[in-house]
Design a protein around this motif. Structure first.
Motif, PDB file in Angstrom:
ATOM      1  N   LEU A  37       0.831  -1.199   0.000  1.00 18.01           N
ATOM      2  CA  LEU A  37       0.000   0.000   0.000  1.00 18.01           C
ATOM      3  C   LEU A  37       0.869   1.254   0.000  1.00 18.01           C
ATOM      4  O   LEU A  37       0.501   2.271  -0.574  1.00 18.01           O
ATOM      5  CB  LEU A  37      -0.927   0.007   1.221  1.00 18.01           C
ATOM      6  N   SER A  38       2.017   1.157   0.657  1.00 18.15           N
ATOM      7  CA  SER A  38       2.940   2.292   0.666  1.00 18.15           C
ATOM      8  C   SER A  38       3.387   2.639  -0.742  1.00 18.15           C
ATOM      9  O   SER A  38       3.623   3.810  -1.071  1.00 18.15           O
ATOM     10  CB  SER A  38       4.155   1.977   1.541  1.00 18.15           C
ATOM     11  N   GLU A  39       3.518   1.625  -1.584  1.00 16.71           N
ATOM     12  CA  GLU A  39       3.941   1.861  -2.958  1.00 16.71           C
ATOM     13  C   GLU A  39       2.809   2.452  -3.811  1.00 16.71           C
ATOM     14  O   GLU A  39       3.072   3.021  -4.866  1.00 16.71           O
ATOM     15  CB  GLU A  39       4.476   0.563  -3.568  1.00 16.71           C
ATOM     16  N   LEU A  40       1.580   2.319  -3.340  1.00 17.88           N
ATOM     17  CA  LEU A  40       0.474   3.037  -3.992  1.00 17.88           C
ATOM     18  C   LEU A  40       0.604   4.535  -3.727  1.00 17.88           C
ATOM     19  O   LEU A  40       0.155   5.358  -4.522  1.00 17.88           O
ATOM     20  CB  LEU A  40      -0.873   2.538  -3.468  1.00 17.88           C
ATOM     21  N   GLY A  41       1.197   4.858  -2.589  1.00 16.17           N
ATOM     22  CA  GLY A  41       1.395   6.262  -2.228  1.00 16.17           C
ATOM     23  C   GLY A  41       2.813   6.734  -2.477  1.00 16.17           C
ATOM     24  O   GLY A  41       3.234   7.766  -1.932  1.00 16.17           O
ATOM     25  N   ALA A  42       3.569   5.983  -3.281  1.00 14.17           N
ATOM     26  CA  ALA A  42       4.985   6.290  -3.500  1.00 14.17           C
ATOM     27  C   ALA A  42       5.186   7.583  -4.275  1.00 14.17           C
ATOM     28  O   ALA A  42       4.280   8.087  -4.952  1.00 14.17           O
ATOM     29  CB  ALA A  42       5.652   5.130  -4.246  1.00 14.17           C
ATOM     30  N   GLN A  43       6.394   8.096  -4.194  1.00 13.88           N
ATOM     31  CA  GLN A  43       6.767   9.315  -4.912  1.00 13.88           C
ATOM     32  C   GLN A  43       6.618   9.121  -6.425  1.00 13.88           C
ATOM     33  O   GLN A  43       6.900   8.046  -6.948  1.00 13.88           O
ATOM     34  CB  GLN A  43       8.216   9.677  -4.596  1.00 13.88           C
ATOM     35  N   ASN A  44       6.169  10.166  -7.084  1.00 17.50           N
ATOM     36  CA  ASN A  44       6.050  10.171  -8.540  1.00 17.50           C
ATOM     37  C   ASN A  44       5.235   8.990  -9.080  1.00 17.50           C
ATOM     38  O   ASN A  44       5.569   8.394 -10.104  1.00 17.50           O
ATOM     39  CB  ASN A  44       7.443  10.176  -9.183  1.00 17.50           C
ATOM     40  N   THR A  45       4.179   8.644  -8.343  1.00 17.00           N
ATOM     41  CA  THR A  45       3.296   7.540  -8.721  1.00 17.00           C
ATOM     42  C   THR A  45       1.903   8.102  -9.004  1.00 17.00           C
ATOM     43  O   THR A  45       1.407   8.919  -8.219  1.00 17.00           O
ATOM     44  CB  THR A  45       3.222   6.488  -7.597  1.00 17.00           C
ATOM     45  N   PRO A  46       1.266   7.692 -10.093  1.00 21.58           N
ATOM     46  CA  PRO A  46      -0.072   8.208 -10.418  1.00 21.58           C
ATOM     47  C   PRO A  46      -1.065   8.017  -9.266  1.00 21.58           C
ATOM     48  O   PRO A  46      -1.143   6.928  -8.692  1.00 21.58           O
ATOM     49  CB  PRO A  46      -0.477   7.375 -11.642  1.00 21.58           C
ATOM     50  N   ASN A  47      -1.771   9.070  -8.937  1.00 19.54           N
ATOM     51  CA  ASN A  47      -2.829   9.043  -7.898  1.00 19.54           C
ATOM     52  C   ASN A  47      -2.312   8.650  -6.513  1.00 19.54           C
ATOM     53  O   ASN A  47      -3.077   8.139  -5.688  1.00 19.54           O
ATOM     54  CB  ASN A  47      -3.960   8.095  -8.325  1.00 19.54           C
ATOM     55  N   ASN A  48      -1.028   8.915  -6.263  1.00 17.64           N
ATOM     56  CA  ASN A  48      -0.455   8.546  -4.959  1.00 17.64           C
ATOM     57  C   ASN A  48      -1.100   9.303  -3.801  1.00 17.64           C
ATOM     58  O   ASN A  48      -1.118   8.821  -2.663  1.00 17.64           O
ATOM     59  CB  ASN A  48       1.052   8.759  -4.952  1.00 17.64           C
ATOM     60  N   TRP A  49      -1.665  10.477  -4.077  1.00 21.65           N
ATOM     61  CA  TRP A  49      -2.266  11.288  -3.016  1.00 21.65           C
ATOM     62  C   TRP A  49      -3.449  10.580  -2.362  1.00 21.65           C
ATOM     63  O   TRP A  49      -3.738  10.822  -1.179  1.00 21.65           O
ATOM     64  CB  TRP A  49      -2.723  12.645  -3.581  1.00 21.65           C
TER      65      TRP A  49
END
Length: 202
Positions: A37-49
């Motif tokens: 899940l952390s990688e869903l919020g990773a830097q420079n990742t689409p829709n990480n916000w």
């Protein structure tokens, strides 16, 4: 308490939906079984916000409800505060992107790792200290069992890294599911303040 608990339920549902639906709107290389899940919020990742916003909401609403439920139990509130603050900070300091070829802030990634570790340790500690104040044996055993289960599954994430995404989703669902259950149904022993108030009345 009623409205804050309802908000907690909504945020919990949002987390589950994001855990299983957001991967389809994230990095094309993201694999639900392997990536966290952390990688869903990773830097420079689409829709990480989205994932980071949910982490922050979870931390805030968990503490707001817990502060009310555990009023008078200072140790338990302190451990819960550490857990919730560290969870919020894992969202503020973002994980490195899946594609390490993309430019990212290594300091943020390192801090994310630190606060992620603190989050896991403090949750297991919270399960333990809550077991000290529960009124019934079954509730004590459940609290300890959840802490042990989360610790074991977290270890499995390291041993079987190809399935760490699945394991982590299980950890979040179990951990916050138990917290929701405990806030609603757990009964606690008297605090010292309540005990002396009762003595003085008699």
């Amino acid at each position: 308490m009623k409205w804050s608990y309802l908000i907690f339920l909504v945020v919990y549902g949002m987390m589950i939906l994001a855990a299983f639906l957001l991967p389809f709107f994230s990095d094309p290389e993201y694999l639900m079984l392997e990536n966290t899940l952390s990688e869903l919020g990773a830097q420079n990742t689409p829709n990480n916000w989205i994932m980071n916003f949910i982490f922050i909401l979870l931390g805030l609403i968990t503490f707001i409800n817990g502060f009310k439920v555990l009023d008078g139990f200072q140790l338990q509130v302190l451990v819960l505060l550490i857990f919730c603050v560290s969870l919020v900070l894992t969202a503020m300091f973002m994980h490195a992107p899946i594609d390490r070829g993309v430019v990212y802030d290594s300091f943020q990634n390192e801090m994310h790792s630190v606060f992620s570790t603190i989050t896991g340790i403090s949750f297991c500690t919270y399960c333990l200290v809550v077991s000290f104040i529960t009124r019934w044996k079954k509730q004590k055993l459940l609290a300890i069992s959840v802490g042990i289960l989360v610790f074991i599954v977290s270890y499995l994430m390291v041993v079987h890294s190809d399935y760490r995404g699945l394991y982590e989703r299980g950890v979040y669902i179990i951990a916050f599911g138990w917290i929701l259950y405990s806030y609603k149904f757990y009964e606690y022993v008297f605090t010292k303040k309540e005990y002396f108030q009762l003595i003085n009345k008699n």
